[in-house]
Each structure stands twice: as structure tokens, then as C-alpha cells.
Design a protein around this motif. Sequence first.
Motif, PDB file in Angstrom:
ATOM      1  N   ILE A 160       1.095   4.906   1.278  1.00  0.00           N
ATOM      2  CA  ILE A 160       0.499   5.710   2.339  1.00  0.00           C
ATOM      3  C   ILE A 160      -0.234   6.918   1.774  1.00  0.00           C
ATOM      4  O   ILE A 160      -1.189   7.428   2.375  1.00  0.00           O
ATOM      5  CB  ILE A 160       1.587   6.164   3.341  1.00  0.00           C
ATOM      6  CG1 ILE A 160       2.157   4.948   4.092  1.00  0.00           C
ATOM      7  CG2 ILE A 160       1.058   7.187   4.333  1.00  0.00           C
ATOM      8  CD1 ILE A 160       1.120   4.169   4.875  1.00  0.00           C
ATOM      9  N   LEU A 217       0.832  -1.199   0.000  1.00  0.00           N
ATOM     10  CA  LEU A 217       0.000   0.000   0.000  1.00  0.00           C
ATOM     11  C   LEU A 217       0.864   1.245   0.000  1.00  0.00           C
ATOM     12  O   LEU A 217       1.877   1.317   0.706  1.00  0.00           O
ATOM     13  CB  LEU A 217      -0.894   0.000   1.250  1.00  0.00           C
ATOM     14  CG  LEU A 217      -1.775   1.215   1.489  1.00  0.00           C
ATOM     15  CD1 LEU A 217      -2.819   1.350   0.396  1.00  0.00           C
ATOM     16  CD2 LEU A 217      -2.433   1.127   2.865  1.00  0.00           C
ATOM     17  N   CYS A 235      -2.806  10.018   7.950  1.00  0.00           N
ATOM     18  CA  CYS A 235      -2.995   8.570   7.883  1.00  0.00           C
ATOM     19  C   CYS A 235      -2.696   7.926   9.236  1.00  0.00           C
ATOM     20  O   CYS A 235      -3.411   7.029   9.680  1.00  0.00           O
ATOM     21  CB  CYS A 235      -2.095   7.975   6.798  1.00  0.00           C
ATOM     22  SG  CYS A 235      -2.242   6.191   6.615  1.00  0.00           S
ATOM     23  N   ARG A 277      -6.920   2.825   1.060  1.00  0.00           N
ATOM     24  CA  ARG A 277      -6.191   2.248   2.195  1.00  0.00           C
ATOM     25  C   ARG A 277      -7.058   1.217   2.922  1.00  0.00           C
ATOM     26  O   ARG A 277      -6.583   0.134   3.281  1.00  0.00           O
ATOM     27  CB  ARG A 277      -5.754   3.355   3.162  1.00  0.00           C
ATOM     28  CG  ARG A 277      -4.738   4.328   2.576  1.00  0.00           C
ATOM     29  CD  ARG A 277      -4.037   5.124   3.664  1.00  0.00           C
ATOM     30  NE  ARG A 277      -4.942   5.900   4.482  1.00  0.00           N
ATOM     31  CZ  ARG A 277      -5.230   7.183   4.282  1.00  0.00           C
ATOM     32  NH1 ARG A 277      -4.676   7.819   3.266  1.00  0.00           N
ATOM     33  NH2 ARG A 277      -6.057   7.828   5.083  1.00  0.00           N
TER      34      ARG A 277
END
Length: 261
Positions: free
Chosen positions: A110, A108, A167, A117
Motif C-alpha cells: 500500500i 502490492l 490510497c 499501485r
Amino acid sequence: MSLDQPAQFVKHQTITRDAFLGGRLTLSQPRNGFRAGLDSVLLGAAVPAGTRNLLDMGAGVGAAGLSALAMGLAEKACLVERDDATLGLARDNIVQNGFADRADLLALDILSKGAERRAAGLGDNAHDVVIANPPFFGAGQGTRAPDAARANARHMDADSLETWVKCAATAASAGGRAIFIYPAEGLAALLTAFDRRFGDINVLPLCPRPAQSVTRILVRGIKGSRAPVRLLASRPLHGEFGNGFAPEFDAILRGAAVLDW
């Protein structure tokens, strides 16, 4: 190195096996390009004892997250990395260090949108500690490395640090902690991003030697806290003379101590 690495990756990379924490952790990583070192170990050693679910954002080959596991600071860790070849090395490092039942991997970026996500498996409010060593050069700063993986690990757009902190806040549980390590020149931007989402922010400045300017910082905040910012006393990594580390950091690098802050 495992034999199931992609052929193109194996052909163009020389992989080294490097000991960390006095041999308690051994990691495969590229000889050239971005390599885990002091910052990764310090970040792992900064994780508070008793952490249940650790998230390592932009984990690379897994040095920080696996250091926290090897030191007994975290029960489980989720390593997030966007580069496929680096993920392959992180997977090997998890298995070869005996953490297959305690560490997971997510492929993934960020900087992906929140829905992406979550679709990749990164849950909201799911981790009591989130750690990160983000890319530290903004666009146009520093010399861009010719190796693509190293360049991506060192450079990002000017607004991306804000996204990394956002995040971390989304992934952290209520009362959870975020811990970032970053160059000192990025302190203002990092504090601004943290202050919007965390409280009880602690800043630990690190300098190469006593009385020298700070070169890197550790920043820790608690989600939902309203406690004020604390600037801790700076700590020198080395003594006045020689190349040896100061006793506190030498013990951490040998795997004999964790970061007390």
C-alpha cells in the motif's frame, strides 16, 4: 493447507484452520505471528449492505474482506497484500470458501507510489467501499515482534498512516466509503488524515466493558461529502463480568448479525 505453498514457507510455519462467523467462513493462517481475529471480523461486518466492489487494503489472509462476502454485504472483493506467503494463504482461503468468482488478489505494498499501485492493477476511483486495518505502532512504539510478517502487520513509519488513507481516497469512487479500524490512541492522526479527504466522518468507539476507556475505534468517511464529523456513543464489547461478548457482538461473531452503525 494447499500443497502448492512454497516449500520454505511450509517448512517453517504451522498452519491452522480456524472457523469464523459460526463456521460460515474457515480460514488458513499461521499458528504463530499475526492472526486474524475480532478486529478483522468487525471490519468486515462494518461494510454497508449492497456494496458492489470492496477493496481490502493490507488484507492478510483475507479475514475482513471474506467476512463481508460471507455475510452477503459485498458482491465482489479485491484483497491487497504485500507478503507472498500470506498471499498464498489468502488464495487458498478464497478457493476453499467458494469465492473464486467473487474475490481477486493483488500483490502490492500500500505504501508504493501511485504509478506502481496502478501498474499492479489497483485502479483509481474503482471501489465503492475501501476497508483497512493498518499497522498500528509507529516507529519506536510497542515491542517489535520477532516474526517478520507479524512485525510488518503491527508496525509502520510515523507518516505511513497518511499514505494509507490517501490510497483509500484514491481507490474509492465518488461518493464511496472508507472504513478503518484502529487503536484508540491513534484517533487524532487517523481523523486528521480522513478530514483531508472525506466528509460525513463517523467515529464508533469500542471499549472492553461498560464505563471503561475506549481501546479501538471504527472510522468511516464518504469521499466528496462535506457533512460534519459525528462521534457515536461508545459500545462495550463485553458485559460487566465474565469473558462473554455483549449480545450485539456475540451475534456478529456467530455470523448472525452485521454491525449496525
